[in-house]
Design an enzyme around this catalytic site. Structure first.
Site, mmCIF file in Angstrom:
data_model
loop_
_atom_site.group_PDB
_atom_site.id
_atom_site.type_symbol
_atom_site.label_atom_id
_atom_site.label_comp_id
_atom_site.label_asym_id
_atom_site.label_seq_id
_atom_site.Cartn_x
_atom_site.Cartn_y
_atom_site.Cartn_z
ATOM 1 N N ASP A 14 -2.667 7.876 -7.221
ATOM 2 C CA ASP A 14 -2.325 6.745 -6.379
ATOM 3 C C ASP A 14 -1.620 7.851 -4.695
ATOM 4 O OD1 ASP A 14 -3.036 3.670 -6.064
ATOM 5 O OD2 ASP A 14 -1.197 4.235 -5.255
ATOM 6 N N TYR A 21 1.003 2.956 3.952
ATOM 7 C CA TYR A 21 -0.695 1.934 4.566
ATOM 8 C C TYR A 21 -0.476 2.459 6.193
ATOM 9 C CZ TYR A 21 -1.097 0.769 -0.354
ATOM 10 O OH TYR A 21 -1.000 1.078 -1.897
ATOM 11 N N HIS A 49 -6.164 1.066 -13.180
ATOM 12 C CA HIS A 49 -5.807 2.127 -12.210
ATOM 13 C C HIS A 49 -3.810 2.540 -13.117
ATOM 14 C CE1 HIS A 49 -5.033 3.480 -8.162
ATOM 15 N NE2 HIS A 49 -3.217 3.049 -8.347
#
Length: 293
Positions: A105, A206, A273
């Site tokens: 990730d 982010y 994931h």
């Protein structure tokens, strides 16, 4: 084979950042560095590191902003170049080039950059459900399915995201994991302990990233180009990919060979994931294969 003991230490870096780290295995053994993603922390690698049985010197830092690592509040402190610098400094401070960098990730985003731009710091790369920046940019710009799958990123960039995610015992965070059998009360307690230290650092990844789903044809992400020399990884690289990842679609693997001259892809049907939690032994197997053990 015995399970290796997990120990912890704090590593001050020359840039003023301190990373809290977990480690196992004897110094002097082949060295592996593990990089976690969001909304995780270094503890997610414990089962993998323990299973490696002390045959390798394993180091798993909590990334900048996570757990007890330094957590600047300024969004600009989470620009990719600075985050990559943390990992470069960690590798240099713990003995120089690593035999293998394993990343998932967001940790993978740092690892792709490091492998392309500082290849002298690692000998091999294992990337787990983490999109290569070139194919991710391509699909954010042109693939409606990936744009929709990445829409959650816009929520995580909201100025009130920390407050909303922390409400009602993190009621909005637990669904990120889906209906996960591995999410036991014990694992939930580990996540709560990390999240309770603050979510601003993790969310700033982010906010600082230029790679986000576009809000329109004139969005900044539509203007980005990545030159091949900036994204090509000239190292032995393996991509381990759970195909049931709802946020990062299998289309991100298309065209990957253009950026990985020494790359191979291992697809895992049905894995999500969160394959590190779901199938830690498969991760161990990949590591052993890559290091010839």
């Amino acid at each position: 084979m015995h399970a290796a003991e997990i120990t912890t230490f704090d590593l001050p870096l020359p840039n003023g950042i301190t990373l809290s780290c977990r480690s196992s295995g004897p110094p002097g053994a082949p060295r592996i560095v593990f990089l976690h993603g969001f909304p995780e922390a270094a503890f997610v690698w414990d089962e993998v590191m323990a299973a490696l049985g002390g045959r390798f010197h394993c180091i798993a830092p909590n990334l900048r902003g996570y757990e007890r690592s330094s957590a600047p509040t300024d969004v600009a402190a989470y620009k990719p170049k600075l985050l990559m610098g943390d990992i470069a400094a960690l590798i240099e401070a713990t003995g120089g080039p690593v035999d293998l960098l394993v990343a998932h990730d967001w940790g993978g985003a740092l690892a792709w950059n490091l492998a392309a731009q500082r290849p002298e710091l690692l000998k091999r790369l294992l990337a787990i459900n983490t999109p290569h920046p070139a194919t991710f940019l391509r699909d954010l710009q042109h693939d409606p399915a990936q744009q929709a799958a990445s829409a959650y990123m816009s929520f995580l960039c909201r100025p009130d995201a920390e407050v909303l995610l922390a409400e009602n015992d993190y009621a909005r965070l637990w669904p990120f994991f889906g209906q996960a059998a591995w999410l036991t009360d014990e694992v939930k307690a580990q996540y709560r302990a990390v999240w309770s230290r603050g979510l601003t650092g993790p969310l700033n990844y982010y906010r600082a990233s230029p790679l986000k789903p576009p809000t329109g044809p004139d969005d900044e992400v539509m203007k980005i180009t990545l030159p091949p020399h900036f994204t090509t990884v000239n190292l032995p690289t393996r991509v381990l990919w759970g195909e049931a990842d709802h946020a990062l679609l299998p289309g991100l693997l298309n065209g990957l060979e253009a950026y990985l001259p020494q790359g191979e892809v291992v697809r895992v049907p049905g894995a999500s994931h969160w394959i590190v939690h779901e199938q830690p032994q498969r991760v161990v197997q990949q590591i052993e294969q890559m290091l010839g053990r």
